[in-house]
Design an enzyme around this catalytic site. Structure first.
Site, mmCIF file in Angstrom:
data_model
loop_
_atom_site.group_PDB
_atom_site.id
_atom_site.type_symbol
_atom_site.label_atom_id
_atom_site.label_comp_id
_atom_site.label_asym_id
_atom_site.label_seq_id
_atom_site.Cartn_x
_atom_site.Cartn_y
_atom_site.Cartn_z
ATOM 1 N N TYR A 144 33.549 -1.069 15.153
ATOM 2 C CA TYR A 144 32.589 -2.085 14.713
ATOM 3 C C TYR A 144 33.292 -3.341 14.200
ATOM 4 C CZ TYR A 144 28.964 1.520 15.039
ATOM 5 O OH TYR A 144 28.115 2.489 15.489
ATOM 6 N N LYS A 194 37.904 12.401 18.602
ATOM 7 C CA LYS A 194 37.905 12.560 20.062
ATOM 8 C C LYS A 194 39.366 12.443 20.509
ATOM 9 C CE LYS A 194 35.678 12.905 23.994
ATOM 10 N NZ LYS A 194 35.146 14.195 24.427
ATOM 11 N N ASP A 226 31.778 15.275 20.614
ATOM 12 C CA ASP A 226 30.701 15.743 21.502
ATOM 13 C C ASP A 226 30.286 17.164 21.111
ATOM 14 O OD1 ASP A 226 33.310 16.264 22.272
ATOM 15 O OD2 ASP A 226 32.949 16.073 24.419
ATOM 16 N N ASP A 250 28.184 7.016 12.362
ATOM 17 C CA ASP A 250 26.891 6.342 12.495
ATOM 18 C C ASP A 250 25.931 7.234 13.286
ATOM 19 O OD1 ASP A 250 24.943 4.456 12.470
ATOM 20 O OD2 ASP A 250 25.941 3.024 13.779
ATOM 21 N N ASP A 254 22.744 9.965 11.763
ATOM 22 C CA ASP A 254 21.345 9.835 12.182
ATOM 23 C C ASP A 254 20.828 11.166 12.745
ATOM 24 O OD1 ASP A 254 21.146 7.256 11.356
ATOM 25 O OD2 ASP A 254 20.407 6.466 13.262
#
Ligand code: NAD
Length: 366
Positions: A144, A194, A226, A250, A254
């Site tokens: 980001y 990852k 994942d 992020d 959620d």
């Protein structure tokens, strides 16, 4: 008597309604545990834009700067949606506050109480007894913020470019915080990355592994993001503390909010270290300003009350008072009190509004 100052930024929509309840509980818990809190209420978000044209007015930032913590409600709503993106309440207030104070650690508890499993979209058989996860998300690094960033034409074709970059010190500081958080719970920490594909994740994993030597009592595991996304819906109870980088956090937080049942129950804290090692933070509900229910007296104030509880724990150094707030909320839910977002119509539920939920928590406290 210890005295603290808190900048109270209620914001827009349901923000002022739920903040009112959180402040009532704060005042009661302070009295009970023998400390005092000076609350400095300031405008933010749409309320700031309406009053003086700025989502983060200068005197609001000054009050935050002079305080031990920021208790934040929520900002935004349809009234301000036509403004340019950078001037809208969310971008104009929250992002500058995060950047100004360097709030690098986002703590998001994902708790589904045993009495509320019916509100979760997951099958009862997967979450019988509820679950209690803490996600520690790195908040100021990664993709980001990484440079270069680019959107435009290159060689006659439209291109979008972002950079995922982490420096060792960024991983170290969030790692230490996560190991300490795991230590205060059941000593299990799952680091999500990852590392089979991304170099930033190779660094992440190697630093986390190295730090583990300093926390021999904490059991560290690693999981690819994942797989973590799948495991959260397959068996959330397997997790205790999760630590992960900005983008993965992020998305996973959620997902975590969704499986917990209602946004109205989920607090959060964004932390940094200031003034000689003190933990400074911005404490806010995970949800937004909920314009669809604002002004109706039906919003659930628990996320705001629990955010205030996190503030007591992390910034004001009042763990007993924080425990009491958590315990009171659990007692209220166990007694069957439900705002509309939590109600399932099951026998024993008592449907109540925002103020009555505040009353119920106050009763449980005292
Ligand atoms: P939202 O979180 O406000 O609402 C999503 C759904 O959850 C709505 O149905 C709402 O009624 C419900 N909900 C949320 N909090 C609740 C509570 N305490 N009690 C009961 N129900 C609750 O998300 P949205 O609708 O996508 O966004 C609304 C506005 O809030 C937008 O302007 C958005 O930009 C802003 N927003 C602000 C923040 C923030 O201030 N940190 C975060 C997210 C969204």
């Amino acid at each position: 008597m210890n005295t603290y100052q808190v900048a109270v930024l209620a914001g827009d929509g349901i923000g002022p309604e739920v903040m009112h309840e959180a402040l009532r509980v704060l005042s009661a818990v302070a009295q009970k545990y023998g400390f005092s809190v000076k609350c400095v209420e300031k405008l933010v978000g749409g309320a700031g834009i309406d009053a003086c044209g700025k989502a983060l007015p200068a005197d609001t930032l000054e009050a935050c700067e002079a305080s031990d913590a920021i208790l934040f409600g929520s900002v935004g709503g349809p009234k301000w949606e036509s403004l340019p993106p950078d001037e809208r309440p969310e971008r104009g207030a929250l992002l500058p506050l995060r950047a100004y104070f360097g709030l690098y650690a986002n703590l998001r508890p994902g708790v589904c109480l045993p009495e509320l499993t019916a509100s979760s979209p997951l099958k009862d058989s997967l979450i019988a007894g509820g679950f209690d996860i803490l996600c520690v998300r790195e908040l100021t690094g990664g993709m980001y913020f990484g440079e270069p960033k680019f959107y435009g034409e290159r060689d006659g074709e439209l291109v979008g470019l972002d950079t995922m970059i982490y420096h060792r010190h960024e991983v170290e500081r969030i790692g230490h915080l996560a190991f300490r958080a795991a230590r205060s719970r059941s000593c299990r920490l799952c680091s999500v990355d990852k590392a089979n594909v991304l170099s930033a994740s190779v660094l992440w994993r190697s630093v986390m592994t190295e730090l583990a030597a300093q926390y021999p009592d904490v059991q560290l595991s690693h999981m690819y993001v994942d797989n973590a996304a799948m495991q959260l819906v397959r068996n959330p109870g397997q997790f205790d503390v999760i630590v992960t980088e900005n983008t993965f956090g992020d998305i996973l937080t959620d997902e975590m909010a969704m499986i917990c049942g209602s946004l109205g129950m989920l607090p959060s804290a964004s932390l940094c270290t200031r003034n000689g090692g003190k933990t400074f933070g911005l404490y806010e509900p995970s949800g937004g300003s909920a314009p669809d229910i604002a002004g109706q007296g039906i919003a659930n104030p628990i996320a705001q009350i629990l955010s205030m509880g996190m503030m007591l724990r992390y910034s004001l150094g009042q763990p007993r008072a924080a425990d009491a707030v958590d315990k009171a909320v659990r007692a209220v839910i166990a007694a069957g009190f439900r705002t509309r977002d939590l109600a399932t119509g099951a026998p024993g539920e008592r449907l109540i509004g925002t103020a009555s939920m505040g009353d119920a928590v106050l009763d449980a406290l005292t």
